[in-house]
Motif scaffolding. Structure first.
Motif, PDB file in Angstrom:
ATOM      1  N   ASP A  70       0.853  -1.194   0.000  1.00 50.94           N
ATOM      2  CA  ASP A  70       0.000   0.000   0.000  1.00 50.94           C
ATOM      3  C   ASP A  70       0.881   1.233   0.000  1.00 50.94           C
ATOM      4  OD1 ASP A  70      -1.895   1.957   0.287  1.00 50.94           O
ATOM      5  OD2 ASP A  70      -2.997   0.956   1.895  1.00 50.94           O
ATOM      6  N   ASP A  71       1.259   1.672  -1.203  1.00 56.42           N
ATOM      7  CA  ASP A  71       2.156   2.825  -1.312  1.00 56.42           C
ATOM      8  C   ASP A  71       1.565   4.072  -0.674  1.00 56.42           C
ATOM      9  OD1 ASP A  71       4.036   1.340  -2.597  1.00 56.42           O
ATOM     10  OD2 ASP A  71       3.434   1.936  -4.614  1.00 56.42           O
ATOM     11  N   ALA A  72       0.259   4.280  -0.867  1.00 55.31           N
ATOM     12  CA  ALA A  72      -0.379   5.487  -0.337  1.00 55.31           C
ATOM     13  C   ALA A  72      -0.294   5.517   1.186  1.00 55.31           C
ATOM     14  CB  ALA A  72      -1.833   5.558  -0.788  1.00 55.31           C
ATOM     15  N   ASP A  73      -0.494   4.370   1.815  1.00 56.51           N
ATOM     16  CA  ASP A  73      -0.454   4.304   3.276  1.00 56.51           C
ATOM     17  C   ASP A  73       0.974   4.525   3.777  1.00 56.51           C
ATOM     18  OD1 ASP A  73      -1.770   3.724   5.843  1.00 56.51           O
ATOM     19  OD2 ASP A  73      -0.475   1.969   5.867  1.00 56.51           O
ATOM     20  N   VAL A  74       1.949   3.940   3.081  1.00 58.28           N
ATOM     21  CA  VAL A  74       3.356   4.108   3.474  1.00 58.28           C
ATOM     22  C   VAL A  74       3.769   5.566   3.332  1.00 58.28           C
ATOM     23  CG1 VAL A  74       5.730   3.524   2.877  1.00 58.28           C
ATOM     24  CG2 VAL A  74       3.989   1.744   2.922  1.00 58.28           C
ATOM     25  N   ILE A  75       3.372   6.194   2.223  1.00 60.45           N
ATOM     26  CA  ILE A  75       3.715   7.601   2.002  1.00 60.45           C
ATOM     27  C   ILE A  75       3.073   8.485   3.063  1.00 60.45           C
ATOM     28  CG2 ILE A  75       3.388   9.555   0.437  1.00 60.45           C
ATOM     29  CD1 ILE A  75       3.657   7.570  -1.872  1.00 60.45           C
ATOM     30  N   ALA A  76       1.811   8.203   3.397  1.00 62.96           N
ATOM     31  CA  ALA A  76       1.121   8.994   4.421  1.00 62.96           C
ATOM     32  C   ALA A  76       1.798   8.837   5.776  1.00 62.96           C
ATOM     33  CB  ALA A  76      -0.347   8.578   4.502  1.00 62.96           C
ATOM     34  N   ALA A  77       2.200   7.610   6.105  1.00 64.65           N
ATOM     35  CA  ALA A  77       2.865   7.361   7.389  1.00 64.65           C
ATOM     36  C   ALA A  77       4.232   8.040   7.432  1.00 64.65           C
ATOM     37  CB  ALA A  77       3.008   5.853   7.612  1.00 64.65           C
ATOM     38  N   ALA A  78       4.964   7.972   6.318  1.00 62.42           N
ATOM     39  CA  ALA A  78       6.274   8.629   6.265  1.00 62.42           C
ATOM     40  C   ALA A  78       6.116  10.139   6.382  1.00 62.42           C
ATOM     41  CB  ALA A  78       6.991   8.263   4.963  1.00 62.42           C
ATOM     42  N   ARG A  79       5.096  10.677   5.737  1.00 64.65           N
ATOM     43  CA  ARG A  79       4.840  12.109   5.812  1.00 64.65           C
ATOM     44  C   ARG A  79       4.528  12.526   7.254  1.00 64.65           C
ATOM     45  NH1 ARG A  79       3.358  15.953   2.014  1.00 64.65           N
ATOM     46  NH2 ARG A  79       2.111  17.693   2.781  1.00 64.65           N
ATOM     47  N   LEU A  80       3.754  11.694   7.956  1.00 65.09           N
ATOM     48  CA  LEU A  80       3.425  11.987   9.354  1.00 65.09           C
ATOM     49  C   LEU A  80       4.675  11.941  10.219  1.00 65.09           C
ATOM     50  CD1 LEU A  80       1.369  12.491  11.598  1.00 65.09           C
ATOM     51  CD2 LEU A  80       1.022  10.011  11.736  1.00 65.09           C
ATOM     52  N   MET A  81       5.551  10.979   9.956  1.00 69.22           N
ATOM     53  CA  MET A  81       6.788  10.870  10.726  1.00 69.22           C
ATOM     54  C   MET A  81       7.662  12.105  10.524  1.00 69.22           C
ATOM     55  SD  MET A  81       9.719   7.873  10.621  1.00 69.22           S
ATOM     56  CE  MET A  81      10.172   8.257   8.928  1.00 69.22           C
ATOM     57  N   VAL A  82       7.783  12.550   9.284  1.00 70.69           N
ATOM     58  CA  VAL A  82       8.553  13.756   8.993  1.00 70.69           C
ATOM     59  C   VAL A  82       7.932  14.963   9.680  1.00 70.69           C
ATOM     60  CG1 VAL A  82       9.270  15.343   7.167  1.00 70.69           C
ATOM     61  CG2 VAL A  82       9.448  12.879   6.806  1.00 70.69           C
ATOM     62  N   HIS A  83       6.597  15.036   9.614  1.00 68.68           N
ATOM     63  CA  HIS A  83       5.886  16.147  10.254  1.00 68.68           C
ATOM     64  C   HIS A  83       6.181  16.180  11.759  1.00 68.68           C
ATOM     65  CE1 HIS A  83       2.466  18.697  11.506  1.00 68.68           C
ATOM     66  NE2 HIS A  83       2.292  17.785  12.443  1.00 68.68           N
ATOM     67  N   GLU A  84       6.085  15.032  12.415  1.00 73.65           N
ATOM     68  CA  GLU A  84       6.301  14.975  13.867  1.00 73.65           C
ATOM     69  C   GLU A  84       7.741  15.364  14.219  1.00 73.65           C
ATOM     70  OE1 GLU A  84       5.179  10.989  14.762  1.00 73.65           O
ATOM     71  OE2 GLU A  84       3.042  11.463  14.964  1.00 73.65           O
ATOM     72  N   ARG A  85       8.691  14.928  13.403  1.00 73.97           N
ATOM     73  CA  ARG A  85      10.096  15.260  13.657  1.00 73.97           C
ATOM     74  C   ARG A  85      10.326  16.759  13.517  1.00 73.97           C
ATOM     75  NH1 ARG A  85      15.449  13.268  13.279  1.00 73.97           N
ATOM     76  NH2 ARG A  85      16.764  15.036  13.753  1.00 73.97           N
ATOM     77  N   LEU A  86       9.766  17.349  12.482  1.00 69.73           N
ATOM     78  CA  LEU A  86       9.953  18.778  12.266  1.00 69.73           C
ATOM     79  C   LEU A  86       9.267  19.603  13.351  1.00 69.73           C
ATOM     80  CD1 LEU A  86       9.507  19.003   8.390  1.00 69.73           C
ATOM     81  CD2 LEU A  86      11.625  19.235   9.683  1.00 69.73           C
TER      82      LEU A  86
END
Length: 243
Positions: A70-86
């Protein structure tokens, strides 16, 4: 709690793993987080040797394979991880959140002063990701200096990530900052318009639609002698070519 050594009967990789730590670990690995870092983030007991063992577990392997589809789910999760880090980097205030206060006597009265930082509390908080380096005193083991992510850079990246960049205004002007020069073609004759179209087509880049890849379409449409000024009409002169 730990996962069984082999896949149980009727194991369904579409269902999250029963142990939330392993589920978190599998998701982080799919997002590209390193094995040891993912294990620490998931709360698994990590040593310098056992982190790869979590990654090789049959249930984790099966779950990662399912999640990776599920590329869309992986991309969304990665985006959330980047958001939380920033966000952690942009909002960390070490003195406000982790300062250790003491008291010193000034002018006969006690005044509160920052005497240290509670590094243990910072280490176990979600803010720890913003700290990128430490320096310790060799003799006492006391931390003397630390470095952190640049908060302004983190804010800038968040702004770009969500399209918050302020719109830019571009104003076109003519020569010397004056108004843009225009030509009123309504005063031209048909012959002059044909001549103008031929000039513009010839000056267009190669392959331009108007110029045509197979020849000058404006010239094909013009009658013989159409490129010459009509009798009694002045020749057409473009701005900048006036003599």
């Amino acid at each position: 709690m730990s996962l069984p050594a082999s896949l149980p009967d009727r194991f369904d990789p579409a269902v999250p793993l029963a142990d939330e730590r392993y589920e978190r670990f599998a998701r982080l690995r799919v997002m590209g987080v390193g094995c040891k870092e993912a294990a620490k983030e998931a709360g698994l007991p990590v040593t310098h040797r056992n982190a790869p063992r979590f990654d090789r577990h049959p249930e984790v392997i099966a779950r990662k394979a399912y999640l990776a589809k599920d590329d869309a789910d992986v991309i969304a999760a990665a985006r959330l991880m980047v958001h939380e880090r920033l966000v952690a980097s942009a909002s960390l205030n070490v003195l406000s959140e982790f300062a250790i206060l003491g008291h010193v006597e000034v002018g006969g009265r006690k005044v509160a002063r920052v005497v240290g930082i509670d590094w243990k509390a910072l280490k176990h908080s979600d803010r720890a990701v913003a700290i990128t380096g430490f320096k310790f005193d060799r003799e006492t083991g006391v931390m003397t200096e630390f470095t952190r992510d640049d908060p302004l850079q983190a804010i800038s990246q968040l702004r770009d990530m969500y399209g918050f960049r302020a719109p830019r205004r571009t104003e076109l002007t003519g020569k010397g900052g004056g108004p843009v020069q225009t030509i009123d073609v309504t005063k031209l004759t048909n012959d002059q318009l044909v001549q103008l179209e031929s000039i513009l087509a010839a000056a267009a880049p190669a392959g331009d639609v108007e110029a045509g890849e197979g020849g000058d379409r404006a010239a094909d449409r013009a009658a013989p002698g159409a490129g010459e000024p009509a009798a009694g009409q002045p020749s057409l002169e473009l701005p900048g070519n006036t003599r």
